[in-house]
Design a protein around this motif. Structure first.
Motif, short mmCIF file in Angstrom:
data_model
loop_
_atom_site.label_atom_id
_atom_site.label_comp_id
_atom_site.label_asym_id
_atom_site.label_seq_id
_atom_site.Cartn_x
_atom_site.Cartn_y
_atom_site.Cartn_z
N SER A 47 0.77 -1.01 0.10
CA SER A 47 -0.02 0.24 0.52
C SER A 47 0.93 1.46 -0.05
O SER A 47 1.90 0.82 0.58
N LYS A 48 0.53 2.62 -0.81
CA LYS A 48 1.19 3.44 -0.32
C LYS A 48 0.92 4.31 0.26
O LYS A 48 -0.23 4.50 1.10
N SER A 50 2.47 7.93 2.86
CA SER A 50 3.31 9.28 2.61
C SER A 50 3.76 9.22 4.03
O SER A 50 3.16 9.39 4.89
N ASP A 134 6.55 9.71 -0.89
CA ASP A 134 6.04 8.74 -0.75
C ASP A 134 6.92 7.74 -0.91
O ASP A 134 7.31 7.67 -1.75
N MET A 135 6.16 5.88 -0.08
CA MET A 135 6.49 5.24 -0.14
C MET A 135 5.32 4.27 -0.98
O MET A 135 4.42 4.10 -0.20
N VAL A 136 6.67 2.95 -0.50
CA VAL A 136 5.49 1.68 -0.25
C VAL A 136 5.57 1.15 1.02
O VAL A 136 6.44 0.65 1.06
N LYS A 137 4.53 0.28 1.51
CA LYS A 137 4.72 -0.41 2.63
C LYS A 137 3.85 -1.49 2.72
O LYS A 137 3.19 -1.58 2.61
#
Length: 148
Positions: A47-48, A50, A134-137
């Protein structure tokens, strides 16, 4: 991946039907049907997200200031003397009219405080701003799945 059992049913119209005699022959077979149920499953899904943080902005404020620097220089060091025309010292300064005041100077090293301009800068906080990335976790998510 989930597999699902699909069965088909053939339907015919009445005009194409023919009556046939059936005979039991004694051979039977067992039909196995899958028993399926819906269960909640936990799965790691990307999931994206912030990520934000407050960053203080700084600005340099500079000013010119007068400062003193101690320097050693060759300078004339002078003193006033009473001399005759022969360049000898006067015996009696007040009565002798041939005596004159003469400035005698010698070059010597002398320490002096010399003024100079110096630039002094300070960092001043001008405000805060929000800085986001923005990161993907991977997050655990629950959803329904068919289990047979």
């Amino acid at each position: 991946f989930f597999y699902q059992y699909v069965s088909s049913l053939m339907v015919m119209n009445e005009t194409s039907c023919v009556e046939v005699e059936e005979e039991e022959c004694g051979i039977c077979h067992t039909i196995y049907m899958e028993e399926c149920e819906m269960k909640m499953v936990e799965e790691m899904m990307p999931s994206k997200v912030s990520m934000c943080k407050n960053v203080t902005r700084y600005e340099s404020k500079c000013a010119k200031v007068m400062d003193k620097k101690i320097v050693e220089e060759k300078r004339p060091i002078c003193k006033l003397e009473m001399l005759t025309k022969n360049h000898t010292r006067c015996e009696d300064k007040h009565t002798d009219k041939s005596c004159k005041r003469v400035m005698r100077c010698v070059l010597r090293m002398k320490k002096m405080a010399k003024p100079y301009l110096k630039t002094v800068c300070d960092k001043v906080a001008t405000g805060e701003e929000e800085h986001c990335v923005d990161m993907v976790k991977l997050k655990k998510k629950k959803h329904k799945a068919k289990y047979c």
